[in-house]
Design a protein around this motif. Structure first.
Motif, PDB file in Angstrom:
ATOM      1  N   SER A   7      38.092  60.927  73.272  1.00 32.42           N
ATOM      2  CA  SER A   7      38.330  59.489  73.275  1.00 32.42           C
ATOM      3  C   SER A   7      39.822  59.218  73.455  1.00 32.42           C
ATOM      4  CB  SER A   7      37.823  58.861  71.980  1.00 32.42           C
ATOM      5  OG  SER A   7      38.565  59.350  70.870  1.00 32.42           O
ATOM      6  N   ASN A   8      40.164  57.972  73.705  1.00 34.28           N
ATOM      7  CA  ASN A   8      41.576  57.630  73.869  1.00 34.28           C
ATOM      8  C   ASN A   8      42.365  57.902  72.592  1.00 34.28           C
ATOM      9  OD1 ASN A   8      41.136  56.774  76.520  1.00 34.28           O
ATOM     10  ND2 ASN A   8      40.688  54.670  75.887  1.00 34.28           N
ATOM     11  N   GLU A   9      41.763  57.652  71.453  1.00 32.09           N
ATOM     12  CA  GLU A   9      42.451  57.908  70.186  1.00 32.09           C
ATOM     13  C   GLU A   9      42.653  59.406  69.970  1.00 32.09           C
ATOM     14  OE1 GLU A   9      41.841  57.109  65.374  1.00 32.09           O
ATOM     15  OE2 GLU A   9      40.374  56.380  66.834  1.00 32.09           O
ATOM     16  N   GLU A  10      41.629  60.203  70.271  1.00 33.97           N
ATOM     17  CA  GLU A  10      41.767  61.644  70.124  1.00 33.97           C
ATOM     18  C   GLU A  10      42.805  62.202  71.089  1.00 33.97           C
ATOM     19  OE1 GLU A  10      37.191  62.729  68.694  1.00 33.97           O
ATOM     20  OE2 GLU A  10      37.774  62.859  70.801  1.00 33.97           O
ATOM     21  N   TRP A  11      42.816  61.687  72.308  1.00 31.38           N
ATOM     22  CA  TRP A  11      43.793  62.156  73.297  1.00 31.38           C
ATOM     23  C   TRP A  11      45.210  61.789  72.889  1.00 31.38           C
ATOM     24  CZ3 TRP A  11      44.839  65.537  76.728  1.00 31.38           C
ATOM     25  CH2 TRP A  11      45.878  65.340  77.626  1.00 31.38           C
ATOM     26  N   ALA A  12      45.383  60.617  72.303  1.00 32.41           N
ATOM     27  CA  ALA A  12      46.721  60.206  71.855  1.00 32.41           C
ATOM     28  C   ALA A  12      47.238  61.127  70.748  1.00 32.41           C
ATOM     29  CB  ALA A  12      46.688  58.759  71.368  1.00 32.41           C
ATOM     30  N   ARG A  13      46.340  61.666  69.946  1.00 34.11           N
ATOM     31  CA  ARG A  13      46.764  62.558  68.864  1.00 34.11           C
ATOM     32  C   ARG A  13      46.948  63.983  69.352  1.00 34.11           C
ATOM     33  NH1 ARG A  13      42.905  61.381  63.794  1.00 34.11           N
ATOM     34  NH2 ARG A  13      44.449  62.761  62.854  1.00 34.11           N
ATOM     35  N   LEU A  14      46.234  64.361  70.419  1.00 40.54           N
ATOM     36  CA  LEU A  14      46.293  65.735  70.908  1.00 40.54           C
ATOM     37  C   LEU A  14      47.357  65.932  71.977  1.00 40.54           C
ATOM     38  CD1 LEU A  14      45.007  68.607  70.971  1.00 40.54           C
ATOM     39  CD2 LEU A  14      43.425  67.721  72.691  1.00 40.54           C
ATOM     40  N   GLY A  15      47.576  64.934  72.827  1.00 40.70           N
ATOM     41  CA  GLY A  15      48.451  65.077  73.981  1.00 40.70           C
ATOM     42  C   GLY A  15      49.844  65.593  73.689  1.00 40.70           C
TER      43      GLY A  15
END
Length: 293
Positions: A7-15
């Motif tokens: 998700s966008n939230e998960e990607w923001a935390r992983l990126g």
């Protein structure tokens, strides 16, 4: 975004923790699309060559995962997301539990070639090869065991992969030594919980001495043969080990964590020949559990 993708939230935390384009060679392909391909294969257990074309070339996805598993990138990412959770107070350090689970190995997971000797002047991938490739043989066939230390929030703190017939007790110390949660504000990483729970398989003097030396309170039931031997020695046998039923009841947390890990088909059944590649698959599953929380 497809089913099971970041998700966008998960990607923001992983990126922010993914490798950058440095050094020689071409630029990395889109990290998000490649990681979604890794997650798709992990969730479904299909062969790498059968990946849908929306993730790009299957070889790009496979090589990215193999490289990051070999050089420790997935392990560093796991520690980074754990550090974020610890900074936000989302890690339950009051109680951790240890346990293990056996994963059936597919017939295609056997037969990996031994690492060829390195030729002078030729660069090779720093893969973590081992002679047994974490494959054990028994009457039921090939299997691999995952040793796990989990915290109270149903997320793994440390992982270790061994052959399926290896015991639990000798791997308590190696698993706990792998717990290293960095502190973004500085200082030594957090390496031990306040309390540890385990079943009778971990009831050995060496483990208890290790836990006392590190000042980790523990709730591990005494095995019947150990209790009988202690009682037969009388006063020389020492005092019985302390045991709290209410704390031991929380041991189900690590079992529920294992159930969440094995909801990924590529974790429940091992399809990878190399131990470090399978360890990377399990680590990616752990990262996903931390991102979901």
């Amino acid at each position: 975004m497809g089913r099971g993708d970041l998700s966008n939230e998960e990607w923001a935390r992983l990126g922010p923790y993914l490798p950058k384009n440095v050094g020689r060679g071409g630029r990395w392909k889109n990290h998000r699309r490649v990681i979604n391909g890794i997650l798709f294969r992990q969730r479904t257990g299909i062969p790498w060559r059968a990946l849908p074309t929306r993730f790009g070339k299957w070889k790009t996805v496979h090589d990215r995962h193999r490289r990051w598993s070999a050089d420790g990138t997935w392990d560093r990412i796991l520690r980074a997301v754990q550090a974020d959770a610890d900074a936000e107070g989302r890690i339950d350090w009051s109680m951790a539990s240890v346990d293990s689970t056996v994963c059936r190995a597919h017939q295609h997971a056997a037969g990996a070639r031994k690492q060829a000797p390195r030729k002078p002047g030729k660069r090779t991938q720093p893969a973590q090869h081992r002679p047994d490739e974490a494959l054990g043989r028994s009457r039921g066939g090939l299997s691999t065991k995952i040793h796990l230390a989990g915290e109270g929030g149903l997320r793994p703190l440390a992982l270790l992969v061994t052959p399926g017939q290896w015991g639990d007790a000798p791997h308590l110390i190696p698993v706990l030594d792998r717990i290293r949660v960095p502190r973004p504000a500085g200082g030594h990483p957090r390496t031990r919980p306040d309390h540890l729970s385990g079943d009778k398989a971990y009831s050995f003097r060496r483990n208890r001495r290790y836990l006392r030396r590190r000042q980790i309170r523990h709730t591990i039931p005494e095995r019947r043969d150990q209790r009988t031997h202690r009682q037969n020695r009388g006063s020389r046998g020492g005092r019985p080990t302390s045991f709290g039923h209410s704390r031991y009841a929380r041991r189900n947390e690590v079992e529920r964590t294992i159930n969440q890990l094995k909801s990924f088909r590529a974790v429940a059944t091992r399809f990878d020949k190399r131990a470090y590649v399978f360890h990377g698959i399990v680590t990616v599953a752990a990262v996903r559990l931390w991102l979901r929380s």
